[in-house]
Design an enzyme around this catalytic site. Structure first.
Site, PDB file in Angstrom:
ATOM      1  N   CYS A 336       0.779  -1.234   0.000  1.00 33.48           N
ATOM      2  CA  CYS A 336       0.000   0.000   0.000  1.00 33.48           C
ATOM      3  C   CYS A 336       0.817   1.295   0.000  1.00 33.48           C
ATOM      4  O   CYS A 336       0.513   2.197  -0.790  1.00 33.48           O
ATOM      5  CB  CYS A 336      -1.034   0.030   1.109  1.00 33.48           C
ATOM      6  SG  CYS A 336      -1.030  -1.349   2.225  1.00 33.48           S
ATOM      7  N   ARG A 365       6.535 -11.384   5.193  1.00 37.49           N
ATOM      8  CA  ARG A 365       6.051 -11.157   6.552  1.00 37.49           C
ATOM      9  C   ARG A 365       6.634 -12.226   7.451  1.00 37.49           C
ATOM     10  O   ARG A 365       6.705 -13.391   7.064  1.00 37.49           O
ATOM     11  CB  ARG A 365       4.519 -11.245   6.594  1.00 37.49           C
ATOM     12  CG  ARG A 365       3.866 -10.148   5.790  1.00 37.49           C
ATOM     13  CD  ARG A 365       2.367 -10.230   5.884  1.00 37.49           C
ATOM     14  NE  ARG A 365       1.766  -9.250   4.985  1.00 37.49           N
ATOM     15  CZ  ARG A 365       0.466  -9.151   4.735  1.00 37.49           C
ATOM     16  NH1 ARG A 365      -0.366  -9.972   5.342  1.00 37.49           N
ATOM     17  NH2 ARG A 365       0.008  -8.239   3.917  1.00 37.49           N
ATOM     18  N   GLN A 383       0.963 -11.015  -3.350  1.00 36.30           N
ATOM     19  CA  GLN A 383      -0.435 -10.607  -3.251  1.00 36.30           C
ATOM     20  C   GLN A 383      -0.907 -10.143  -4.622  1.00 36.30           C
ATOM     21  O   GLN A 383      -0.179  -9.436  -5.315  1.00 36.30           O
ATOM     22  CB  GLN A 383      -0.567  -9.415  -2.302  1.00 36.30           C
ATOM     23  CG  GLN A 383      -0.362  -9.748  -0.849  1.00 36.30           C
ATOM     24  CD  GLN A 383      -0.592  -8.515   0.005  1.00 36.30           C
ATOM     25  OE1 GLN A 383       0.014  -7.475  -0.212  1.00 36.30           O
ATOM     26  NE2 GLN A 383      -1.477  -8.638   0.972  1.00 36.30           N
ATOM     27  N   ASP A 385      -2.625  -7.691  -5.534  1.00 33.41           N
ATOM     28  CA  ASP A 385      -3.039  -6.511  -4.781  1.00 33.41           C
ATOM     29  C   ASP A 385      -3.566  -5.411  -5.698  1.00 33.41           C
ATOM     30  O   ASP A 385      -3.118  -5.275  -6.835  1.00 33.41           O
ATOM     31  CB  ASP A 385      -1.805  -5.972  -4.043  1.00 33.41           C
ATOM     32  CG  ASP A 385      -2.166  -5.266  -2.765  1.00 33.41           C
ATOM     33  OD1 ASP A 385      -3.367  -5.140  -2.472  1.00 33.41           O
ATOM     34  OD2 ASP A 385      -1.241  -4.829  -2.049  1.00 33.41           O
ATOM     35  N   HIS A 387      -5.229  -1.164  -5.219  1.00 37.90           N
ATOM     36  CA  HIS A 387      -5.762  -0.099  -4.375  1.00 37.90           C
ATOM     37  C   HIS A 387      -6.623   0.789  -5.243  1.00 37.90           C
ATOM     38  O   HIS A 387      -6.194   1.235  -6.303  1.00 37.90           O
ATOM     39  CB  HIS A 387      -4.629   0.679  -3.718  1.00 37.90           C
ATOM     40  CG  HIS A 387      -3.899  -0.154  -2.717  1.00 37.90           C
ATOM     41  ND1 HIS A 387      -2.807  -0.925  -3.044  1.00 37.90           N
ATOM     42  CD2 HIS A 387      -4.158  -0.402  -1.414  1.00 37.90           C
ATOM     43  CE1 HIS A 387      -2.424  -1.591  -1.972  1.00 37.90           C
ATOM     44  NE2 HIS A 387      -3.219  -1.302  -0.970  1.00 37.90           N
ATOM     45  N   LYS A 467     -14.852  -4.384   5.969  1.00 35.57           N
ATOM     46  CA  LYS A 467     -14.384  -5.173   4.825  1.00 35.57           C
ATOM     47  C   LYS A 467     -15.354  -6.276   4.461  1.00 35.57           C
ATOM     48  O   LYS A 467     -16.236  -6.630   5.244  1.00 35.57           O
ATOM     49  CB  LYS A 467     -13.027  -5.790   5.138  1.00 35.57           C
ATOM     50  CG  LYS A 467     -13.072  -6.785   6.292  1.00 35.57           C
ATOM     51  CD  LYS A 467     -11.771  -7.557   6.437  1.00 35.57           C
ATOM     52  CE  LYS A 467     -11.818  -8.472   7.661  1.00 35.57           C
ATOM     53  NZ  LYS A 467     -10.641  -9.301   7.809  1.00 35.57           N
ATOM     54  N   HIS A 513      -8.403  -1.341  -0.272  1.00 31.72           N
ATOM     55  CA  HIS A 513      -7.442  -2.405  -0.618  1.00 31.72           C
ATOM     56  C   HIS A 513      -8.278  -3.571  -1.103  1.00 31.72           C
ATOM     57  O   HIS A 513      -9.330  -3.837  -0.541  1.00 31.72           O
ATOM     58  CB  HIS A 513      -6.708  -2.953   0.598  1.00 31.72           C
ATOM     59  CG  HIS A 513      -6.070  -1.952   1.487  1.00 31.72           C
ATOM     60  ND1 HIS A 513      -4.742  -1.663   1.425  1.00 31.72           N
ATOM     61  CD2 HIS A 513      -6.558  -1.208   2.493  1.00 31.72           C
ATOM     62  CE1 HIS A 513      -4.434  -0.774   2.363  1.00 31.72           C
ATOM     63  NE2 HIS A 513      -5.517  -0.486   3.025  1.00 31.72           N
TER      64      HIS A 513
END
Length: 639
Positions: A336, A365, A383, A385, A387, A467, A513
């Site tokens: 992000c 992570r 990911q 991912d 945004h 979410k 996200h």
RNA sequence: GCCGGCGUAGCUCAGCGGCAGAGCGAGGCACUCGUAAUGCCUAGGUCGUGGGUUCAAGUCCCACCGCCGGCUCCA
């Protein structure tokens, strides 16, 4: 004596207060009931009735009945442990039922229970069941309960009693010298339980708190019918067969090795081509829907992570920092902040919104060693991912479109059954009530409009926004969390994100996200388990294997066929090893190759191939072009 | 991270104080073969790593690393 009015199945009965439910059923001639149900509340046959109520009996056919007998089995397990290891040595924690059975958390002084002990414990349990002891229920006062369990050296039970609310009845259950603090419900005799099996033993913290002692949790499964029990055991075996770690090794897809590091994945050539197929598809679909692809670095300056708040809140999950020219850097645990930097690279106008930035971003992570699991839980993963940055009035449409996108993608991979969870505002939330309301409304509206079954996890959202999580059901009924669409009211503030509105003033955008696969690694794992390794044609690393009957006579033509297919974009392998044809067929079958082409004298003559499909079996001989077209059509349809 | 179990050939596993094994796989040779395993031969191991006990340690003890089942965490 006070009297109660009890309605059972529409029949009303007047009974004395304190009469047990079992007696009521007896009067009414209701046989074989395992318990009763008043609304959603289960009442066992041993419970004295204290108020007027409407009841329906619960029989073995009713799913609730399992809960009652499983609960009793957990007590029988507890008693068996006490009999085997000594009443004063075994300290009981909690012993609830699960979706398929029961467990009991215990501490045994001077002994650690291992799976080798399970047969002995089971045997003792069967003894207790065979004796058919009557089970009693008694209500006790708080003081009495504390004294009783203190005397029994049941320190954990005493702790539970102290946690029970004032005014709530405290009940104890037991049989043949065994006593347990318990809310019930139970069957009235130990002989009334169904078929069971102890499955495994594992550690579990007392009250789920890692600062408290660790107890041993003994798991069992239980059903009324032996058939159901065996079915459940078969399910475990089936799950084991589908284990993506096994399939990954057998099909040479990926490797996770000590030498490289725990939780770090090596994608082998066949896995890499599968991954590429997924990624190409993903990128195309995103471009089609107006996303812009970006690439961002694997590491970033500590200042960035300071601004984002990760260093304050996410640090335990981040890899240690590295120093470069006197500045501190971190490997990214999330994408992000980089995507925000992309957004902020210029002044944004409301006319550009929504801006949808997407990246297959590999993040690292730190996960505790105990939770690592094949591809499902790793320390380095990619990911899928994105945004989405938009104006408030666009939120609803954006959410709708995003959810539809996610479901469409999952459908393309053969998943049809979804479960959606909406998590709403928690107590410690940031952001304005208006923001939360707008966001939560958009989430609910999107799900409702799509007609998908959903549940609300009230207060279960992150502090920075509500979410939607989408879980998919696999071929054997398991749910896997994949997609997530998450509002973030935090980062736009922290990074001071803005856009210029039609009023020529600066406004704070909404940021969302979202991920569809969740992570590529995990999704591949789920795919492998869903398909038990037999991937659909369009995803198969090897789509066709060409087998010349004779590695000499037919090799030239086989190479020709191979080359033709490859040119058409089909993933093809030639197996001209000096092995029997049937051995090579077996090998291709075990490798789960969707199509095998056998090439011999007959095929060579007419430029044909003999086709054997993994699913369809022997399809006979056909022209090479005909086969190719068939294949390309199937691939195009994502079969 | 915690509790329990387990680390022996590329893979699956046997051996559990006294000479490191099997099957599959790999390499070689022979067979030239039509829809799920042709036969023979060969190579392959600091028995996860480090320490300790013992005349002697895959084997017993300790620590570490990793894996498995859970717990916990998943801003």
């Amino acid at each position: 004596m006070e009297s109660l009015r009890i309605r059972v199945n529409g029949k009303e009965l007047q009974v004395e207060k304190g009469v047990k439910l079992g007696e009521v059923f007896g009067i009414l001639g209701i046989q074989n009931a395992v318990g009763g149900k008043s609304g959603s509340r289960l009442i066992d046959l041993l419970t004295p009735l204290q108020e007027d109520m409407e009841l329906t009996p619960v029989f073995k056919e009713d799913p609730e009945s399992l809960d009652i007998m499983r609960h009793t089995l957990s007590h029988i397990l507890a008693q068996a442990l006490k009999e085997l290891y000594g009443y004063e040595k075994v300290h009981l924690g909690v012993g609830p039922t699960t979706e398929e059975g029961f467990y009991y958390d215990v501490e045994v002084e001077g002994h650690t229970i291992s799976s080798e002990d399970l047969p002995r414990i089971e045997e003792k349990m069967r003894e207790i069941i065979a004796k058919n002891y009557p089970i009693f229920r008694k209500e006790v006062g708080r003081e009495e309960a504390i004294k009783l369990f203190s005397d029994l050296k049941e320190k954990y039970k005493v702790e539970i009693i102290n946690r029970i609310d004032e005014g709530e009845t405290i009940s104890i259950y037991g049989q043949n010298g065994f006593v347990d603090l318990c809310r019930g419900p139970h069957v009235p005799f130990t002989g009334m339980v169904g078929e069971f099996k102890l499955t495994h033993v594992a550690g579990a913290y007392w009250m789920g708190d890692s600062s408290r002692p660790m107890l041993q949790r003994i798991y069992g499964i239980a059903f009324w019918d032996k058939k159901d029990l065996e079915e459940r055991l078969k399910f475990y075996e089936e799950a084991k067969k589908r284990d993506h770690r096994r399939i990954g090794r057998e099909l040479e897809l990926f490797l996770i090795e000590d030498e490289v590091g725990a939780g770090l994945v090596l994608w082998l050539p066949k896995g890499a081509i599968l991954r590429k197929t997924l990624e190409d598809y993903w990128k195309e679909e995103h471009l089609k829907r107006g996303y812009q692809l970006v690439y961002t670095p694997h590491v970033g300056n500590a200042k960035l992570w300071q601004t984002s708040g990760h260093l304050d809140y996410y640090r335990p999950n981040m890899f240690s920092s590295m120093e470069i020219e006197g500045e501190e850097y971190f490997v990214k645990p999330m994408n992000c902040p980089f995507h925000i930097a992309v957004y902020k690279s210029k002044v944004r106008s409301y006319k550009e919104l929504p801006i949808k930035l997407a990246e297959l971003g590999t993040v690292y992570r730190y996960e505790m060693s105990g939770v690592l699991h094949g591809l499902m839980r790793v320390r380095g993963f990619t990911q899928d991912d994105a945004h989405i940055i938009c104006a408030p009035e666009q939120v609803e449409e954006v959410i709708q479109e995003t959810l539809e996108f996610a479901i469409d993608v999952l459908r393309d991979f053969g998943f049809e059954d979804f479960k959606v969870y909406i998590s709403t505002k928690p107590a410690d939330a940031i952001g304005s009530p208006q923001q939360w309301e707008l966001a939560e409304k958009a989430l609910k509206k999107a799900v409702e409009r799509m007609g998908i079954e959903y549940e609300i996890d009230e207060g279960g959202g992150a502090f920075y926004g509500p979410k939607i999580d989408v879980k998919i059901r696999d071929a054997i009924g398991r749910l896997w969390q994949c997609s997530t669409i998450q509002f973030d009211f935090n980062l736009p503030e922290r990074f001071d994100m803005e856009y210029v509105g039609s009023d020529n003033r600066r406004h704070r955008p909404y940021m969302i996200h979202r991920a569809i696969f969740g992570s590529i690694e995990r999704f591949v794992g789920v795919l492998l388990e869903h398909y038990a390794g037999l991937l659909p044609l369009w995803l198969s690393p090897v789509q066709v294997r060409v087998l010349p009957v004779s590695s000499e006579k037919h090799l030239t033509y086989a190479r020709e066929v191979e080359g033709y297919l490859r040119e058409k974009g089909i993933r093809v392998e030639l197996d001209a090893r000096d092995e029997r044809l049937s051995a090579r067929i077996r090998d291709a079958e075990l490798q789960k190759v969707p199509y095998i082409l056998v090439i011999g004298d007959k095929e060579m003559e007419g430029k044909h191939v003999s086709v054997r499909g993994k699913k369809e079996g022997n399809l006979g001989s056909m022209a090479v072009e005909a086969f190719t077209n068939l294949l390309l059509e199937k691939i195009g349809k994502k079969e």
